[in-house]
Design a protein around this motif. Structure first.
Motif, PDB file in Angstrom:
ATOM      1  N   LEU A   1     -27.212  40.573   7.508  1.00  0.00           N
ATOM      2  CA  LEU A   1     -25.748  40.515   7.531  1.00  0.00           C
ATOM      3  C   LEU A   1     -25.293  39.064   7.610  1.00  0.00           C
ATOM      4  N   GLY A   2     -24.094  38.802   7.115  1.00  0.00           N
ATOM      5  CA  GLY A   2     -23.533  37.459   7.231  1.00  0.00           C
ATOM      6  C   GLY A   2     -23.723  36.647   5.966  1.00  0.00           C
ATOM      7  N   VAL A   3     -23.451  35.356   6.083  1.00  0.00           N
ATOM      8  CA  VAL A   3     -23.475  34.453   4.938  1.00  0.00           C
ATOM      9  C   VAL A   3     -24.878  34.382   4.344  1.00  0.00           C
ATOM     10  N   ALA A   4     -24.957  34.514   3.027  1.00  0.00           N
ATOM     11  CA  ALA A   4     -26.216  34.336   2.315  1.00  0.00           C
ATOM     12  C   ALA A   4     -26.340  32.867   1.941  1.00  0.00           C
ATOM     13  N   ALA A   5     -27.167  32.129   2.672  1.00  0.00           N
ATOM     14  CA  ALA A   5     -27.280  30.687   2.461  1.00  0.00           C
ATOM     15  C   ALA A   5     -28.644  30.214   2.942  1.00  0.00           C
ATOM     16  N   PHE A   6     -29.021  29.029   2.498  1.00  0.00           N
ATOM     17  CA  PHE A   6     -30.315  28.461   2.865  1.00  0.00           C
ATOM     18  C   PHE A   6     -30.462  28.352   4.376  1.00  0.00           C
ATOM     19  N   ASP A   7     -29.447  27.762   5.045  1.00  0.00           N
ATOM     20  CA  ASP A   7     -29.544  27.534   6.485  1.00  0.00           C
ATOM     21  C   ASP A   7     -29.628  28.823   7.290  1.00  0.00           C
ATOM     22  N   LYS A   8     -29.140  29.911   6.729  1.00  0.00           N
ATOM     23  CA  LYS A   8     -29.216  31.210   7.402  1.00  0.00           C
ATOM     24  C   LYS A   8     -30.559  31.896   7.178  1.00  0.00           C
ATOM     25  N   GLY A   9     -31.427  31.273   6.381  1.00  0.00           N
ATOM     26  CA  GLY A   9     -32.728  31.860   6.117  1.00  0.00           C
ATOM     27  C   GLY A   9     -32.709  32.957   5.079  1.00  0.00           C
TER      28      GLY A   9
ATOM     29  N   ALA B   1     -30.717  51.047   8.724  1.00  0.00           N
ATOM     30  CA  ALA B   1     -31.736  50.000   8.682  1.00  0.00           C
ATOM     31  C   ALA B   1     -32.982  50.361   9.476  1.00  0.00           C
ATOM     32  N   ASP B   2     -34.135  49.935   8.958  1.00  0.00           N
ATOM     33  CA  ASP B   2     -35.389  50.023   9.691  1.00  0.00           C
ATOM     34  C   ASP B   2     -35.641  48.756  10.500  1.00  0.00           C
ATOM     35  N   LEU B   3     -35.155  47.633  10.003  1.00  0.00           N
ATOM     36  CA  LEU B   3     -35.236  46.384  10.772  1.00  0.00           C
ATOM     37  C   LEU B   3     -34.198  45.402  10.256  1.00  0.00           C
ATOM     38  N   TYR B   4     -33.892  44.421  11.099  1.00  0.00           N
ATOM     39  CA  TYR B   4     -32.862  43.420  10.787  1.00  0.00           C
ATOM     40  C   TYR B   4     -33.514  42.050  10.728  1.00  0.00           C
ATOM     41  N   VAL B   5     -33.207  41.274   9.668  1.00  0.00           N
ATOM     42  CA  VAL B   5     -33.847  39.975   9.465  1.00  0.00           C
ATOM     43  C   VAL B   5     -32.782  38.900   9.274  1.00  0.00           C
ATOM     44  N   GLN B   6     -32.822  37.879  10.126  1.00  0.00           N
ATOM     45  CA  GLN B   6     -31.925  36.726   9.980  1.00  0.00           C
ATOM     46  C   GLN B   6     -32.623  35.490  10.553  1.00  0.00           C
ATOM     47  N   PRO B   7     -33.562  34.900   9.802  1.00  0.00           N
ATOM     48  CA  PRO B   7     -34.315  33.745  10.309  1.00  0.00           C
ATOM     49  C   PRO B   7     -33.556  32.436  10.103  1.00  0.00           C
TER      50      PRO B   7
END
Length: 425
Positions: free
Chosen positions: A247-255, A318-324
């Protein structure tokens, strides 16, 4: 008591800082205080430095009992790249230390500008303001004149800086949040409210007095992010296997770029998981998705902005949430996932390691470590018992300490004069 909140983007703009002040403001109003928000007319953050983005034209409004005053942004007649150029110049000048502070203050207010700000601050409507609460230290064009005004009037100044710490040992991100004039502003504040103890420790190392800083964090209202229909979401988007959500901004810094690369590795190894990304795209991300092979595109759902119902449905599915990410001072979306019992994967960067506890309620990887992200995703998709345990631990922690009611109880004393006298005395 009349309280002035200075928030560059405010409701209905999709901003974490806006939500933070919205939750605090409505609780202050419920206790009988008057709250006025000073905001810009930006709906999209990029409106601050770029023409053609969305804005909110109404100059006066009200939401949850909070009065909203919006001032129009004015930019220099120049390409949008002028703004990052000026900010980079400021970072370089900041190497001079305190002697650079006057120049940095002037550069901070070159563009964008709030031409109506002085008239607003002179309005008799603000004559009885007792406390000023500002935010977003990197968007200092709005803070500097307001803090100067508050200081002239002898008003207590509370600042929530939302410092983005970036990767451990690297100044690449945090240097834009810790220039000499920004640190000077925080040192002179009555109180500084940080998101995590990691942020607090960093500011102490940079010379902000420990007794000025209180960690209050961020929160969530569980009822607002649960109760979604996961089966409906899967049916609408034709998802039949494992679902990995961001979820959220799709950008490099957001992983986001790294998450997509990790998913491509897993698809090459035979995974049938589908990756869903909800939020606006920055920095050429749309072009990256468009360049995927047809088989890969069939496993991607890039939905852009979604309404609250769709968001809840996605979380339920969702099965899992990813935001690295390396640019989260906290990361409210992890809490939203936990409310739904969904395990999370974050990066060892920013304030996230203080929010996600590795092996307890989620997994942490190094920012940009695509193989590490892929391995973490694969582990949680294969080990469903571990995934359920991490999600359950996160959900219990949210109810224990990470609701907006809990956040308000931590920050409320900073508004009260007797608290300031007690702590300072």
């Amino acid at each position: 008591m009349h309280i002035l909140h200075v928030v560059q983007l405010y409701w209905p703009a999709p901003s974490g800082a806006a939500r933070y002040f919205q939750e605090i403001g409505k609780r202050l109003v419920a206790e009988g205080h008057r709250v006025t928000v000073l905001a810009t007319d930006a709906f999209d953050l990029e409106h601050l430095w770029m023409a053609g983005k969305r804005r909110i034209p109404e100059p006066v409004g009200e939401h949850d009992g909070v009065v909203i005053r919006r001032l129009p942004i004015r930019r220099l007649p120049a390409p949008a790249i002028l703004y990052p150029i000026i900010r980079r110049l400021m970072v370089e000048l900041g190497r001079l230390g305190r002697p650079a502070i006057p120049t940095l203050r002037r550069l901070a207010t070159v563009t964008p500008q709030l031409p109506d700000l002085e008239a607003f601050l002179a309005d008799p409507y603000l004559a009885d303001v007792a406390v000023v609460h500002t935010t977003n230290i990197t968007l200092d064009f709005a803070l500097i004149p307001v803090v100067r005004w508050a200081r002239r009037r002898g008003l207590p100044h509370l600042c929530t800086p939302f410092v983005h710490l970036g990767e451990p040992g690297s100044e690449q991100v945090v240097r834009y949040y810790a220039m000499p004039h920004q640190l000077d502003l925080l040192r002179q504040a009555t109180w500084v409210a940080t998101m995590t103890d990691l942020e607090r420790a960093y500011l102490i190392r940079r010379g902000v007095a420990a007794q000025q800083i209180v960690t209050v964090g961020a929160g969530v209202n569980p009822a607002e992010v649960t109760g979604g229909d996961g089966q409906r979401f899967r049916a609408i988007h034709h998802i039949h296997g494992p679902l990995v959500l961001s979820l959220g901004v799709a950008a490099f810094d957001k992983g986001t770029v790294h998450t997509l690369a990790a998913m491509r590795q897993l698809w090459a190894q035979g995974s049938h998981a589908v990756w869903v990304q909800c939020g606006p795209a920055f920095g050429g991300f749309a072009e990256t998705v468009a360049a995927l092979s047809p088989d890969e595109q069939a496993r991607v759902r890039v939905l852009g902005y979604v309404d609250d119902t769709t968001r809840r449905d996605a979380l339920a599915a969702a099965d899992l949430y990813v935001q690295p990410s390396r640019t989260d001072s906290f990361g409210i979306t992890y809490l939203e996932a936990w409310c739904n019992g969904v395990p999370v994967i974050g990066a060892r960067a920013g304030g996230v390691p203080a929010v996600v506890r590795h092996g307890v309620d989620g997994l942490l990887v190094r920012f940009g470590d695509v193989p590490g992200i892929a391995a973490a995703i694969d582990r949680l998709l294969r080990d469903r018992a571990l995934a359920r345990a991490l999600g359950a631990a996160g959900r219990a922690r949210v109810w224990r300490e990470l609701t907006w009611d809990a956040v308000y109880q931590r920050i409320r004393p900073l508004y009260m004069p007797h608290f300031s006298e007690h702590r300072r005395g």
